[in-house]
Design a protein around this motif. Structure first.
Motif, PDB file in Angstrom:
ATOM      1  N   ALA A 289      -5.053  12.615  20.226  1.00 43.66           N
ATOM      2  CA  ALA A 289      -4.968  13.353  18.975  1.00 43.66           C
ATOM      3  C   ALA A 289      -3.539  13.725  18.592  1.00 43.66           C
ATOM      4  O   ALA A 289      -3.191  13.707  17.408  1.00 43.66           O
ATOM      5  CB  ALA A 289      -5.819  14.620  19.058  1.00 43.66           C
ATOM      6  N   PHE A 290      -2.705  14.052  19.563  1.00 45.43           N
ATOM      7  CA  PHE A 290      -1.404  14.618  19.245  1.00 45.43           C
ATOM      8  C   PHE A 290      -0.228  13.675  19.449  1.00 45.43           C
ATOM      9  O   PHE A 290       0.882  13.993  19.021  1.00 45.43           O
ATOM     10  CB  PHE A 290      -1.178  15.898  20.044  1.00 45.43           C
ATOM     11  N   SER A 291      -0.405  12.522  20.112  1.00 42.66           N
ATOM     12  CA  SER A 291       0.707  11.582  20.313  1.00 42.66           C
ATOM     13  C   SER A 291       1.098  10.959  18.981  1.00 42.66           C
ATOM     14  O   SER A 291       0.255  10.610  18.162  1.00 42.66           O
ATOM     15  CB  SER A 291       0.309  10.483  21.294  1.00 42.66           C
ATOM     16  N   ASN A 292       2.411  10.850  18.771  1.00 42.75           N
ATOM     17  CA  ASN A 292       2.896  10.270  17.530  1.00 42.75           C
ATOM     18  C   ASN A 292       4.253   9.614  17.749  1.00 42.75           C
ATOM     19  O   ASN A 292       4.809   9.663  18.834  1.00 42.75           O
ATOM     20  CB  ASN A 292       2.981  11.335  16.421  1.00 42.75           C
ATOM     21  N   THR A 293       4.750   8.986  16.694  1.00 40.34           N
ATOM     22  CA  THR A 293       6.083   8.414  16.726  1.00 40.34           C
ATOM     23  C   THR A 293       6.995   9.295  15.890  1.00 40.34           C
ATOM     24  O   THR A 293       6.535  10.039  15.026  1.00 40.34           O
ATOM     25  CB  THR A 293       6.102   6.981  16.171  1.00 40.34           C
ATOM     26  N   GLY A 294       8.279   9.201  16.149  1.00 41.23           N
ATOM     27  CA  GLY A 294       9.205  10.031  15.398  1.00 41.23           C
ATOM     28  C   GLY A 294      10.637   9.599  15.587  1.00 41.23           C
ATOM     29  O   GLY A 294      10.937   8.601  16.246  1.00 41.23           O
ATOM     30  N   ALA A 295      11.519  10.367  14.985  1.00 43.88           N
ATOM     31  CA  ALA A 295      12.947  10.123  15.092  1.00 43.88           C
ATOM     32  C   ALA A 295      13.660  11.461  15.247  1.00 43.88           C
ATOM     33  O   ALA A 295      13.267  12.456  14.635  1.00 43.88           O
ATOM     34  CB  ALA A 295      13.469   9.384  13.870  1.00 43.88           C
ATOM     35  N   SER A 296      14.688  11.460  16.068  1.00 50.04           N
ATOM     36  CA  SER A 296      15.529  12.638  16.257  1.00 50.04           C
ATOM     37  C   SER A 296      16.959  12.237  15.932  1.00 50.04           C
ATOM     38  O   SER A 296      17.422  11.174  16.347  1.00 50.04           O
ATOM     39  CB  SER A 296      15.463  13.146  17.687  1.00 50.04           C
ATOM     40  N   ILE A 297      17.648  13.088  15.185  1.00 47.75           N
ATOM     41  CA  ILE A 297      19.024  12.800  14.797  1.00 47.75           C
ATOM     42  C   ILE A 297      19.919  13.903  15.337  1.00 47.75           C
ATOM     43  O   ILE A 297      19.679  15.077  15.082  1.00 47.75           O
ATOM     44  CB  ILE A 297      19.162  12.712  13.263  1.00 47.75           C
ATOM     45  N   ASP A 298      20.939  13.500  16.088  1.00 43.21           N
ATOM     46  CA  ASP A 298      21.958  14.423  16.581  1.00 43.21           C
ATOM     47  C   ASP A 298      23.159  14.295  15.643  1.00 43.21           C
ATOM     48  O   ASP A 298      23.934  13.341  15.731  1.00 43.21           O
ATOM     49  CB  ASP A 298      22.329  14.076  18.019  1.00 43.21           C
ATOM     50  N   ILE A 299      23.285  15.239  14.735  1.00 42.81           N
ATOM     51  CA  ILE A 299      24.319  15.181  13.698  1.00 42.81           C
ATOM     52  C   ILE A 299      25.717  15.288  14.315  1.00 42.81           C
ATOM     53  O   ILE A 299      26.641  14.585  13.903  1.00 42.81           O
ATOM     54  CB  ILE A 299      24.112  16.307  12.658  1.00 42.81           C
ATOM     55  N   ASP A 300      25.883  16.149  15.301  1.00 42.40           N
ATOM     56  CA  ASP A 300      27.208  16.396  15.883  1.00 42.40           C
ATOM     57  C   ASP A 300      27.775  15.177  16.605  1.00 42.40           C
ATOM     58  O   ASP A 300      28.976  14.936  16.574  1.00 42.40           O
ATOM     59  CB  ASP A 300      27.146  17.580  16.838  1.00 42.40           C
ATOM     60  N   ASN A 301      26.908  14.401  17.261  1.00 41.91           N
ATOM     61  CA  ASN A 301      27.359  13.249  18.046  1.00 41.91           C
ATOM     62  C   ASN A 301      27.082  11.909  17.366  1.00 41.91           C
ATOM     63  O   ASN A 301      27.313  10.861  17.963  1.00 41.91           O
ATOM     64  CB  ASN A 301      26.711  13.261  19.428  1.00 41.91           C
TER      65      ASN A 301
ATOM     66  N   LYS B 217      24.233  10.310  16.683  1.00 39.29           N
ATOM     67  CA  LYS B 217      23.279   9.519  17.445  1.00 39.29           C
ATOM     68  C   LYS B 217      21.894   9.698  16.842  1.00 39.29           C
ATOM     69  O   LYS B 217      21.593  10.723  16.236  1.00 39.29           O
ATOM     70  CB  LYS B 217      23.248   9.938  18.911  1.00 39.29           C
ATOM     71  N   ILE B 218      21.051   8.698  17.053  1.00 41.77           N
ATOM     72  CA  ILE B 218      19.677   8.751  16.588  1.00 41.77           C
ATOM     73  C   ILE B 218      18.775   8.214  17.694  1.00 41.77           C
ATOM     74  O   ILE B 218      19.169   7.322  18.449  1.00 41.77           O
ATOM     75  CB  ILE B 218      19.495   7.953  15.278  1.00 41.77           C
ATOM     76  N   ARG B 219      17.584   8.808  17.799  1.00 41.96           N
ATOM     77  CA  ARG B 219      16.623   8.367  18.816  1.00 41.96           C
ATOM     78  C   ARG B 219      15.274   8.145  18.131  1.00 41.96           C
ATOM     79  O   ARG B 219      14.710   9.056  17.541  1.00 41.96           O
ATOM     80  CB  ARG B 219      16.480   9.412  19.915  1.00 41.96           C
ATOM     81  N   PHE B 220      14.785   6.911  18.214  1.00 40.18           N
ATOM     82  CA  PHE B 220      13.434   6.602  17.763  1.00 40.18           C
ATOM     83  C   PHE B 220      12.539   6.755  18.983  1.00 40.18           C
ATOM     84  O   PHE B 220      12.788   6.145  20.022  1.00 40.18           O
ATOM     85  CB  PHE B 220      13.357   5.189  17.199  1.00 40.18           C
ATOM     86  N   SER B 221      11.506   7.592  18.868  1.00 43.29           N
ATOM     87  CA  SER B 221      10.775   7.966  20.072  1.00 43.29           C
ATOM     88  C   SER B 221       9.272   7.896  19.877  1.00 43.29           C
ATOM     89  O   SER B 221       8.760   7.931  18.763  1.00 43.29           O
ATOM     90  CB  SER B 221      11.159   9.392  20.485  1.00 43.29           C
ATOM     91  N   ASN B 222       8.597   7.788  21.006  1.00 46.49           N
ATOM     92  CA  ASN B 222       7.160   8.003  21.088  1.00 46.49           C
ATOM     93  C   ASN B 222       6.988   9.393  21.686  1.00 46.49           C
ATOM     94  O   ASN B 222       7.495   9.679  22.763  1.00 46.49           O
ATOM     95  CB  ASN B 222       6.484   6.955  21.982  1.00 46.49           C
ATOM     96  N   ASN B 223       6.277  10.240  20.973  1.00 48.76           N
ATOM     97  CA  ASN B 223       6.102  11.622  21.399  1.00 48.76           C
ATOM     98  C   ASN B 223       4.737  11.774  22.062  1.00 48.76           C
ATOM     99  O   ASN B 223       3.719  11.865  21.376  1.00 48.76           O
ATOM    100  CB  ASN B 223       6.233  12.565  20.201  1.00 48.76           C
ATOM    101  N   LEU B 224       4.723  11.782  23.389  1.00 49.27           N
ATOM    102  CA  LEU B 224       3.479  11.928  24.130  1.00 49.27           C
ATOM    103  C   LEU B 224       2.989  13.362  24.019  1.00 49.27           C
ATOM    104  O   LEU B 224       3.776  14.299  24.191  1.00 49.27           O
ATOM    105  CB  LEU B 224       3.674  11.543  25.590  1.00 49.27           C
TER     106      LEU B 224
ATOM    107  N   GLY C 127      12.462   7.926  24.447  1.00 51.25           N
ATOM    108  CA  GLY C 127      13.237   6.980  23.659  1.00 51.25           C
ATOM    109  C   GLY C 127      14.702   7.076  24.035  1.00 51.25           C
ATOM    110  O   GLY C 127      15.145   8.037  24.664  1.00 51.25           O
ATOM    111  N   ASN C 128      15.467   6.074  23.635  1.00 50.69           N
ATOM    112  CA  ASN C 128      16.887   6.025  23.957  1.00 50.69           C
ATOM    113  C   ASN C 128      17.714   6.418  22.739  1.00 50.69           C
ATOM    114  O   ASN C 128      17.389   6.059  21.615  1.00 50.69           O
ATOM    115  CB  ASN C 128      17.290   4.611  24.397  1.00 50.69           C
ATOM    116  N   TRP C 129      18.818   7.113  23.000  1.00 55.39           N
ATOM    117  CA  TRP C 129      19.735   7.479  21.936  1.00 55.39           C
ATOM    118  C   TRP C 129      20.572   6.262  21.569  1.00 55.39           C
ATOM    119  O   TRP C 129      21.032   5.527  22.433  1.00 55.39           O
ATOM    120  CB  TRP C 129      20.638   8.615  22.365  1.00 55.39           C
ATOM    121  N   GLN C 130      20.795   6.066  20.258  1.00 56.44           N
ATOM    122  CA  GLN C 130      21.624   4.979  19.756  1.00 56.44           C
ATOM    123  C   GLN C 130      22.743   5.576  18.908  1.00 56.44           C
ATOM    124  O   GLN C 130      22.527   6.536  18.176  1.00 56.44           O
ATOM    125  CB  GLN C 130      20.810   4.011  18.904  1.00 56.44           C
ATOM    126  N   TYR C 131      23.897   4.982  18.993  1.00 58.26           N
ATOM    127  CA  TYR C 131      25.031   5.444  18.202  1.00 58.26           C
ATOM    128  C   TYR C 131      24.872   4.960  16.763  1.00 58.26           C
ATOM    129  O   TYR C 131      24.516   3.804  16.516  1.00 58.26           O
ATOM    130  CB  TYR C 131      26.334   4.918  18.800  1.00 58.26           C
TER     131      TYR C 131
END
Length: 153
Positions: free
Chosen positions: A47-59, A61-68, A75-79
């Motif tokens: 019910a609660f697992s989803n996909t998403g993205a996290s953005i680190d503005i200061d560095n 970087k962006i991470r495309f993730s599977n949220n268990l 997920g891995n951080w990408q520059y």
């Protein structure tokens, strides 16, 4: 500063509803057997697992993730290089579920998504999604300013 966006359910809308059903059955049967706890855990995963993205503005970087379970981000951080671009696209998704009598039920979903484009102008993964185009355009401008990326036409 970090921004977190949720995109889609990992198991689709039908899988999420099945997960809520398993949670309800698990809560009802947990007093009779330990197997109710297993149903609650399995249902929560569905019910609660989803996909998403996290953005680190200061560095930058962006991470495309599977949220268990909705909160364990894998997920891995990408520059994010300055040559990348971001753009807006109208996305139309259709989820199909087959019943036991071989009938299909289609659920259509239309929304606006902001995508990250690589240096070769190839569309990458979606960063975030919105129901209204105006909201998506505002977020596109905000992300473009924060990350220093050009907006793709």
């Amino acid at each position: 500063m970090k921004l977190h966006y949720n995109l889609d359910k990992s198991f689709g809308p039908a899988g999420a509803v099945a997960g809520y059903f398993l949670i309800a059955v698990g809560v009802a049967t947990i007093y009779q057997s330990f197997s109710g706890a297993i149903l609650i855990v399995l249902g929560s995963f569905m019910a609660f697992s989803n996909t998403g993205a996290s953005i680190d503005i200061d560095n930058f970087k962006i991470r495309f993730s599977n949220n268990l379970f909705g909160f364990i981000r894998l997920g891995n951080w990408q520059y994010v290089s300055p040559k990348m671009k971001i753009g807006l696209s109208n996305t139309k998704l259709t989820y199909r579920v087959y019943s036991m009598s071989n009938r299909s039920i289609d659920v259509k979903n239309s929304d606006y998504r902001i995508y990250l484009y690589n240096e070769d102008n190839k569309k990458g993964q979606a960063i975030c999604r919105f129901k209204e185009k105006e909201d998506a355009e505002e977020e596109l401008i905000k992300l473009s300013d924060l990350l220093g990326l050009e907006v793709k036409d």
